[in-house]
Design a protein around this motif. Sequence first.
Motif, short mmCIF file in Angstrom:
data_model
loop_
_atom_site.label_atom_id
_atom_site.label_comp_id
_atom_site.label_asym_id
_atom_site.label_seq_id
_atom_site.Cartn_x
_atom_site.Cartn_y
_atom_site.Cartn_z
N THR A 73 0.84 -1.19 0.00
CA THR A 73 0.00 0.00 0.00
C THR A 73 0.88 1.24 0.00
O THR A 73 2.09 1.17 0.20
N THR A 75 0.64 5.96 -0.18
CA THR A 75 -0.10 7.21 -0.30
C THR A 75 0.71 8.19 -1.12
O THR A 75 1.93 8.06 -1.25
N GLU A 77 0.61 12.65 -1.73
CA GLU A 77 -0.04 13.88 -1.31
C GLU A 77 0.28 14.99 -2.29
O GLU A 77 1.44 15.30 -2.55
N THR A 87 -4.37 13.92 0.47
CA THR A 87 -3.75 12.60 0.43
C THR A 87 -4.61 11.64 -0.39
O THR A 87 -5.82 11.61 -0.24
N ARG A 88 -3.93 10.88 -1.25
CA ARG A 88 -4.56 9.83 -2.04
C ARG A 88 -3.94 8.50 -1.63
O ARG A 88 -2.79 8.44 -1.23
N TYR A 89 -4.70 7.43 -1.78
CA TYR A 89 -4.28 6.10 -1.36
C TYR A 89 -4.20 5.17 -2.56
O TYR A 89 -4.92 5.35 -3.54
N THR A 111 -7.12 3.72 -4.47
CA THR A 111 -8.13 3.22 -3.55
C THR A 111 -8.58 4.34 -2.63
O THR A 111 -8.04 5.44 -2.66
N ASP A 112 -9.53 4.00 -1.77
CA ASP A 112 -9.88 4.93 -0.70
C ASP A 112 -9.01 4.60 0.52
O ASP A 112 -8.14 3.73 0.46
N GLU A 113 -9.27 5.28 1.61
CA GLU A 113 -8.47 5.10 2.81
C GLU A 113 -8.52 3.67 3.35
O GLU A 113 -7.59 3.19 3.99
N LYS A 115 -8.56 0.99 1.49
CA LYS A 115 -7.98 0.13 0.45
C LYS A 115 -9.03 -0.46 -0.49
O LYS A 115 -8.84 -1.52 -1.06
#
Length: 159
Positions: A73, A75, A77, A87-89, A111-113, A115
């Motif tokens: 995973t 992130t 920013e 912030t993007r995931y 993805t979102d926070e 995952k």
Amino acid sequence: MKKTIMLAVLAALIFSCGTPKTVQESRKVIKGYWSLDEITYSESGTFNIQLLSDTSKECFENSNWRFIPNNNTGTYEITNGNCPTGTRYFIFDIQEMDPTTGLYDFLLKPTDEKKKSADGKGFRLRLAKLNNNSMQWEQTVSLEGQPFTIYMNFSKLAE
């Protein structure tokens, strides 16, 4: 004797199916914090390109990235005040080398926070360069029916 040979064959089979050593080493090197310093193109000119279905080249430059390889995973920013900041995931995977290019496939899926992917989209990039100080991704897209390559150049900030 037969059991020993069978166990040896089974062990060799299990170990040969694991993640290649080069990919494992790449995961160790990519771990940490990076800055996406510069984005260039294979062609000269001005292009209005939205990278990773997110935002423009100008917004991505100088963005901060974090890669966490033990769970694939990360992130990034966007910090440019003239852009949609925040912030993007994502989840990512470094795959085996493509024998025709000598480069590794790098898969990145926003993805979102939690995952979860909203649309199931992902991006296949080439990991053209990776060492302890720098990394380069290449993404080839089509522009007016011709191959057009985007180069994303990172520098490592910290582990």
